[in-house]
Design an enzyme around this catalytic site. Structure first.
Site, PDB file in Angstrom:
ATOM      1  N   ASP A 191      13.391 -26.222 -17.300  1.00 56.27           N
ATOM      2  CA  ASP A 191      13.204 -27.672 -17.208  1.00 56.27           C
ATOM      3  C   ASP A 191      13.350 -28.090 -15.753  1.00 56.27           C
ATOM      4  OD1 ASP A 191      15.951 -27.241 -16.915  1.00 56.27           O
ATOM      5  OD2 ASP A 191      16.367 -29.281 -17.524  1.00 56.27           O
ATOM      6  N   LYS A 201       8.385 -24.766 -22.451  1.00 54.57           N
ATOM      7  CA  LYS A 201       9.810 -25.047 -22.311  1.00 54.57           C
ATOM      8  C   LYS A 201      10.435 -25.384 -23.657  1.00 54.57           C
ATOM      9  CE  LYS A 201      13.555 -27.650 -21.665  1.00 54.57           C
ATOM     10  NZ  LYS A 201      14.134 -28.607 -22.619  1.00 54.57           N
ATOM     11  N   ARG A 241       5.188 -39.833 -27.613  1.00 53.55           N
ATOM     12  CA  ARG A 241       5.437 -38.639 -28.432  1.00 53.55           C
ATOM     13  C   ARG A 241       5.286 -38.950 -29.929  1.00 53.55           C
ATOM     14  NH1 ARG A 241       9.237 -39.909 -25.225  1.00 53.55           N
ATOM     15  NH2 ARG A 241       9.559 -38.850 -23.241  1.00 53.55           N
ATOM     16  N   PRO A 246      14.378 -21.090 -21.008  1.00 52.17           N
ATOM     17  CA  PRO A 246      13.703 -22.388 -20.881  1.00 52.17           C
ATOM     18  C   PRO A 246      13.836 -22.945 -19.466  1.00 52.17           C
ATOM     19  CG  PRO A 246      15.179 -22.346 -22.788  1.00 52.17           C
ATOM     20  CD  PRO A 246      15.468 -21.120 -21.993  1.00 52.17           C
TER      21      PRO A 246
END
Length: 281
Positions: free
Chosen positions: A227, A208, A168, A225
């Site tokens: 997940d 999300k 990331r 959201p």
DNA sequence: GCCCAGGGATGCG
DNA sequence: CGCATCCATGGG
């Protein structure tokens, strides 16, 4: 529940709709420390020291207005819960997390934090965020502030990797550079669809994470959201075995409408806390 | 060694 | 569009 604001604290007596531990532990905030019947909570460069017992909660802070809004204290959660308890899927989840409040956190801090959260676990997310604060944030005397955009702009991809961001790191670097040209406050006044579209254009932000940013950072409550835990919830409740998160998002948002964000949070906390295993994987 | 964690980007049809 | 695959990293 009675709430009184003083110059240096907020006192809440008979806190039926506010459980500090539930609110902090339900995955919407990563910078806090719970120690017995007290907690330290951090947001941007601000800090609150919270104490409680069964009769009252005290929020000690230099910025009463900020934390009054932060903990959403102007909203009647009894009404929300009464409405959601009518839903057969949600009743036990609402009862279990009846002290949860949706935190109104800083939009910028939420964007950075939830990019880190993708395909990650809470402990590692917390550690990475704390690393960023300690290495790049301003020292406030007894704690480190969340780094400002200007401070994060100087952080290299290598340094993001040292913070534990893994793959990331590059996404974070790109997004931080890009956010320099963006008026985040202006984003709050835009339409929901425009906000969503903009957030999806940021590297590291998918559906999300965009929904989490809107719910916790932009004050948009009619988002859901999805997940891994909500995916399990959905399969459990509908006796299915899907991984199509777009479909799940659409169905659950249609079901819970304006209360989607709250419903999602009760579901998430209840299922994750009880580690209920459904059929997925 | 495998699977999972508050998923997203990319490429291919 | 939908779908498969890959992606760092630490814990169970």
């Amino acid at each position: 529940m009675k709430i009184i604001k003083y110059s240096d604290k907020i006192v809440i007596t008979h806190p039926y709709d506010f459980d500090v531990i539930q609110t902090l532990n339900c995955g919407q905030i990563f910078r806090f420390v719970i120690d017995g019947n007290s907690a330290k909570v951090y947001s941007t460069d601000k800090f609150a020291y919270i104490t409680w017992d069964s009769e009252k909660i005290e929020i000690h802070t230099d910025d009463v207005e900020y934390f009054y809004n932060f903990f959403d204290l102007d909203r009647d959660y009894s009404k929300i819960k009464d409405e959601l308890r009518k839903d057969e899927f949600l009743k036990s989840a609402v009862d279990y997390g009846s002290g949860i409040r949706i935190i109104n956190n800083d939009a910028y801090e939420i964007i950075i934090s939830f990019i880190i959260s993708a395909n990650n676990n809470i402990k590692r997310i917390k550690n990475s965020i704390e690393y960023l604060c300690q290495h790049f944030g301003k020292y406030m005397g007894s704690y480190y502030a969340f780094p400002t955009l200007n401070e994060l702009k100087k952080v290299t991809i290598q340094q993001f990797k040292q913070a534990g961001l893994g793959y990331r790191a590059e996404q974070m670097y790109m997004t931080v550079q890009r956010l320099a040209d963006v008026d985040i406050e202006n984003l709050k006044s835009e339409e929901k669809d425009q906000q969503f579209k903009f957030l999806l254009s940021l590297k590291g932000v998918g559906e999300k994470v965009a929904n989490c940013i809107m719910l916790f950072g932009l004050g948009v409550k009619d988002v859901f959201p999805v997940d891994t835990w909500i995916n399990k919830v959905y399969n459990d409740l509908t006796h299915t075995n899907t991984t199509d998160r777009k479909k799940i998002t659409q169905e659950l948002t249609a079901r819970y409408k304006d209360l989607s964000g709250y419903a999602q949070q009760y579901f998430f906390y209840y299922y994750r806390d009880n580690k209920i295993n459904a059929k997925i994987k």
